[in-house]
Motif scaffolding. Sequence first.
Motif, PDB file in Angstrom:
ATOM      1  N   ARG A   1       2.434 -16.097  15.431  1.00  0.00           N
ATOM      2  CA  ARG A   1       2.088 -15.276  14.275  1.00  0.00           C
ATOM      3  C   ARG A   1       3.261 -14.412  13.851  1.00  0.00           C
ATOM      4  NH1 ARG A   1      -3.740 -12.973  15.890  1.00  0.00           N
ATOM      5  NH2 ARG A   1      -4.259 -14.467  17.501  1.00  0.00           N
ATOM      6  N   SER A   2       3.103 -13.771  12.737  1.00  0.00           N
ATOM      7  CA  SER A   2       4.224 -13.032  12.157  1.00  0.00           C
ATOM      8  C   SER A   2       4.547 -11.758  12.916  1.00  0.00           C
ATOM      9  CB  SER A   2       3.900 -12.684  10.713  1.00  0.00           C
ATOM     10  OG  SER A   2       2.759 -11.866  10.697  1.00  0.00           O
ATOM     11  N   ASN A   3       5.743 -11.273  12.710  1.00  0.00           N
ATOM     12  CA  ASN A   3       6.144  -9.978  13.250  1.00  0.00           C
ATOM     13  C   ASN A   3       5.298  -8.883  12.614  1.00  0.00           C
ATOM     14  OD1 ASN A   3       8.170 -11.434  14.378  1.00  0.00           O
ATOM     15  ND2 ASN A   3       9.805 -10.546  13.117  1.00  0.00           N
ATOM     16  N   TYR A   4       5.214  -7.798  13.315  1.00  0.00           N
ATOM     17  CA  TYR A   4       4.601  -6.635  12.689  1.00  0.00           C
ATOM     18  C   TYR A   4       5.510  -6.145  11.575  1.00  0.00           C
ATOM     19  CZ  TYR A   4       1.302  -6.074  16.560  1.00  0.00           C
ATOM     20  OH  TYR A   4       0.302  -6.241  17.463  1.00  0.00           O
ATOM     21  N   THR A   5       4.917  -5.757  10.488  1.00  0.00           N
ATOM     22  CA  THR A   5       5.695  -5.145   9.425  1.00  0.00           C
ATOM     23  C   THR A   5       5.777  -3.643   9.667  1.00  0.00           C
ATOM     24  OG1 THR A   5       3.744  -4.757   8.089  1.00  0.00           O
ATOM     25  CG2 THR A   5       4.858  -6.866   7.785  1.00  0.00           C
ATOM     26  N   THR A   6       6.656  -3.011   8.942  1.00  0.00           N
ATOM     27  CA  THR A   6       6.774  -1.556   9.050  1.00  0.00           C
ATOM     28  C   THR A   6       5.443  -0.908   8.715  1.00  0.00           C
ATOM     29  OG1 THR A   6       8.995  -1.845   8.224  1.00  0.00           O
ATOM     30  CG2 THR A   6       8.191   0.403   8.315  1.00  0.00           C
ATOM     31  N   GLU A   7       4.762  -1.486   7.739  1.00  0.00           N
ATOM     32  CA  GLU A   7       3.470  -0.937   7.319  1.00  0.00           C
ATOM     33  C   GLU A   7       2.446  -1.045   8.446  1.00  0.00           C
ATOM     34  OE1 GLU A   7       2.302  -1.631   3.151  1.00  0.00           O
ATOM     35  OE2 GLU A   7       0.429  -2.345   4.007  1.00  0.00           O
ATOM     36  N   GLN A   8       2.455  -2.164   9.148  1.00  0.00           N
ATOM     37  CA  GLN A   8       1.525  -2.327  10.267  1.00  0.00           C
ATOM     38  C   GLN A   8       1.823  -1.335  11.377  1.00  0.00           C
ATOM     39  OE1 GLN A   8       2.162  -6.546  10.939  1.00  0.00           O
ATOM     40  NE2 GLN A   8       0.196  -7.052  10.028  1.00  0.00           N
ATOM     41  N   GLU A   9       3.113  -1.124  11.616  1.00  0.00           N
ATOM     42  CA  GLU A   9       3.494  -0.137  12.629  1.00  0.00           C
ATOM     43  C   GLU A   9       3.036   1.261  12.227  1.00  0.00           C
ATOM     44  OE1 GLU A   9       4.354  -0.467  15.584  1.00  0.00           O
ATOM     45  OE2 GLU A   9       4.667  -2.613  15.473  1.00  0.00           O
ATOM     46  N   GLN A  10       3.189   1.560  10.938  1.00  0.00           N
ATOM     47  CA  GLN A  10       2.736   2.859  10.420  1.00  0.00           C
ATOM     48  C   GLN A  10       1.236   3.022  10.643  1.00  0.00           C
ATOM     49  OE1 GLN A  10       3.843   2.867   6.304  1.00  0.00           O
ATOM     50  NE2 GLN A  10       5.284   4.546   6.557  1.00  0.00           N
TER      51      GLN A  10
ATOM     52  N   MET B   1       0.834  -1.199   0.000  1.00  0.00           N
ATOM     53  CA  MET B   1       0.000   0.000   0.000  1.00  0.00           C
ATOM     54  C   MET B   1       0.868   1.249   0.000  1.00  0.00           C
ATOM     55  SD  MET B   1      -3.444  -0.255   2.268  1.00  0.00           S
ATOM     56  CE  MET B   1      -2.837  -1.003   3.767  1.00  0.00           C
ATOM     57  N   THR B   2       0.410   2.273  -0.658  1.00  0.00           N
ATOM     58  CA  THR B   2       1.122   3.548  -0.614  1.00  0.00           C
ATOM     59  C   THR B   2       0.761   4.266   0.685  1.00  0.00           C
ATOM     60  OG1 THR B   2      -0.674   4.774  -1.629  1.00  0.00           O
ATOM     61  CG2 THR B   2       0.919   3.786  -3.124  1.00  0.00           C
ATOM     62  N   THR B   3       1.543   5.275   1.006  1.00  0.00           N
ATOM     63  CA  THR B   3       1.277   6.045   2.223  1.00  0.00           C
ATOM     64  C   THR B   3      -0.126   6.636   2.180  1.00  0.00           C
ATOM     65  OG1 THR B   3       3.615   6.601   2.221  1.00  0.00           O
ATOM     66  CG2 THR B   3       2.214   7.874   3.701  1.00  0.00           C
ATOM     67  N   ARG B   4      -0.534   7.034   0.972  1.00  0.00           N
ATOM     68  CA  ARG B   4      -1.858   7.635   0.811  1.00  0.00           C
ATOM     69  C   ARG B   4      -2.966   6.618   1.099  1.00  0.00           C
ATOM     70  NH1 ARG B   4      -3.848   9.700  -4.477  1.00  0.00           N
ATOM     71  NH2 ARG B   4      -5.871  10.464  -3.790  1.00  0.00           N
ATOM     72  N   GLN B   5      -2.759   5.403   0.613  1.00  0.00           N
ATOM     73  CA  GLN B   5      -3.752   4.349   0.856  1.00  0.00           C
ATOM     74  C   GLN B   5      -3.829   3.990   2.338  1.00  0.00           C
ATOM     75  OE1 GLN B   5      -1.992   1.674  -2.013  1.00  0.00           O
ATOM     76  NE2 GLN B   5      -3.863   1.627  -3.224  1.00  0.00           N
ATOM     77  N   ILE B   6      -2.660   3.961   2.994  1.00  0.00           N
ATOM     78  CA  ILE B   6      -2.624   3.672   4.431  1.00  0.00           C
ATOM     79  C   ILE B   6      -3.402   4.740   5.181  1.00  0.00           C
ATOM     80  CG2 ILE B   6      -1.098   3.619   6.461  1.00  0.00           C
ATOM     81  CD1 ILE B   6       0.996   2.237   4.711  1.00  0.00           C
ATOM     82  N   ARG B   7      -3.158   5.977   4.795  1.00  0.00           N
ATOM     83  CA  ARG B   7      -3.829   7.104   5.436  1.00  0.00           C
ATOM     84  C   ARG B   7      -5.345   6.995   5.280  1.00  0.00           C
ATOM     85  NH1 ARG B   7      -1.409  11.285   7.756  1.00  0.00           N
ATOM     86  NH2 ARG B   7      -3.050  12.603   8.579  1.00  0.00           N
ATOM     87  N   LYS B   8      -5.750   6.660   4.063  1.00  0.00           N
ATOM     88  CA  LYS B   8      -7.176   6.546   3.764  1.00  0.00           C
ATOM     89  C   LYS B   8      -7.833   5.444   4.601  1.00  0.00           C
ATOM     90  CE  LYS B   8      -9.836   6.989  -0.384  1.00  0.00           C
ATOM     91  NZ  LYS B   8      -9.971   6.659  -1.805  1.00  0.00           N
ATOM     92  N   LYS B   9      -7.151   4.313   4.660  1.00  0.00           N
ATOM     93  CA  LYS B   9      -7.656   3.173   5.419  1.00  0.00           C
ATOM     94  C   LYS B   9      -7.799   3.524   6.902  1.00  0.00           C
ATOM     95  CE  LYS B   9      -6.142  -1.335   7.100  1.00  0.00           C
ATOM     96  NZ  LYS B   9      -5.081  -2.354   7.083  1.00  0.00           N
ATOM     97  N   CYS B  10      -6.749   4.163   7.459  1.00  0.00           N
ATOM     98  CA  CYS B  10      -6.754   4.489   8.879  1.00  0.00           C
ATOM     99  C   CYS B  10      -7.802   5.552   9.204  1.00  0.00           C
ATOM    100  CB  CYS B  10      -5.375   4.962   9.327  1.00  0.00           C
ATOM    101  SG  CYS B  10      -4.144   3.663   9.226  1.00  0.00           S
ATOM    102  N   GLN B  11      -7.929   6.525   8.297  1.00  0.00           N
ATOM    103  CA  GLN B  11      -8.925   7.575   8.510  1.00  0.00           C
ATOM    104  C   GLN B  11     -10.328   6.981   8.523  1.00  0.00           C
ATOM    105  OE1 GLN B  11      -7.525  10.458   5.783  1.00  0.00           O
ATOM    106  NE2 GLN B  11      -6.978  11.886   7.404  1.00  0.00           N
ATOM    107  N   ALA B  12     -10.559   6.017   7.616  1.00  0.00           N
ATOM    108  CA  ALA B  12     -11.865   5.364   7.545  1.00  0.00           C
ATOM    109  C   ALA B  12     -12.146   4.598   8.840  1.00  0.00           C
ATOM    110  CB  ALA B  12     -11.912   4.425   6.347  1.00  0.00           C
ATOM    111  N   LEU B  13     -11.126   3.903   9.344  1.00  0.00           N
ATOM    112  CA  LEU B  13     -11.288   3.144  10.584  1.00  0.00           C
ATOM    113  C   LEU B  13     -11.608   4.057  11.762  1.00  0.00           C
ATOM    114  CD1 LEU B  13      -8.446   0.462  10.353  1.00  0.00           C
ATOM    115  CD2 LEU B  13     -10.865  -0.012  10.769  1.00  0.00           C
ATOM    116  N   VAL B  14     -10.885   5.175  11.824  1.00  0.00           N
ATOM    117  CA  VAL B  14     -11.078   6.088  12.951  1.00  0.00           C
ATOM    118  C   VAL B  14     -12.418   6.817  12.849  1.00  0.00           C
ATOM    119  CG1 VAL B  14     -10.189   8.176  14.093  1.00  0.00           C
ATOM    120  CG2 VAL B  14      -8.623   6.356  13.417  1.00  0.00           C
ATOM    121  N   SER B  15     -12.812   7.199  11.620  1.00  0.00           N
ATOM    122  CA  SER B  15     -14.095   7.923  11.535  1.00  0.00           C
ATOM    123  C   SER B  15     -15.271   6.987  11.775  1.00  0.00           C
ATOM    124  CB  SER B  15     -14.226   8.685  10.215  1.00  0.00           C
ATOM    125  OG  SER B  15     -13.764   7.919   9.149  1.00  0.00           O
TER     126      SER B  15
END
Length: 166
Positions: free
Chosen positions: A121-130, A1-15
């Motif tokens: 289970r797997s380690n957190y990825t950098t993306e998951q941490e982001q 995912m791009t940073t923009r997609q991550i942002r969009k996903k997280c914003q949707a979750l929070v709203s």
Amino acid sequence: MTTRQIRKKCQALVSALDLPRPFSIDAFVRQLSARRSRPIWIRTVPIGAAINACGLWIATESGDDIYVEEKTTRFHQDHIILHEIGHILCDHGITDQETQGALATLLPSISPEMISRLLARSNYTTEQEQEAELIATLIHTAAGMLTPSPSTGVRGELEAALGIRE
Ligand SMILES: [Zn+2]
């Protein structure tokens, strides 16, 4: 995912969250527990010395445990809790293998077998941490809990005069 997609996903979750007003971490955790029909327990422990993290989320059959470093400020603890809740909301896996030994020390009530299973289970990825960090920040912001930056200029002088400046 791009940073923009991550942002969009997280914003949707929070709203999609219905943040309690007035906001408090306790109220938010209670509300989230009810919504997920799964209890979330916050436990403060001296975690930083044991593993290289400030917080930890462990999902068990009965609920979600969030372990938070006890030797830090309340503000930082709140942020750590929100970060771990970010992992929960994103349904990330738990933790990394290097914490296994430390966890056994930290949580003697949990058997080594159980810990291995939890950590299988797997380690957190950098993306998951982001994602987790972004969700924490977004909730913090939405809740108006961020420390306001020190005012400068006229406003700062006014605040100082009114005695509302730290
Ligand atoms: Zn994390």
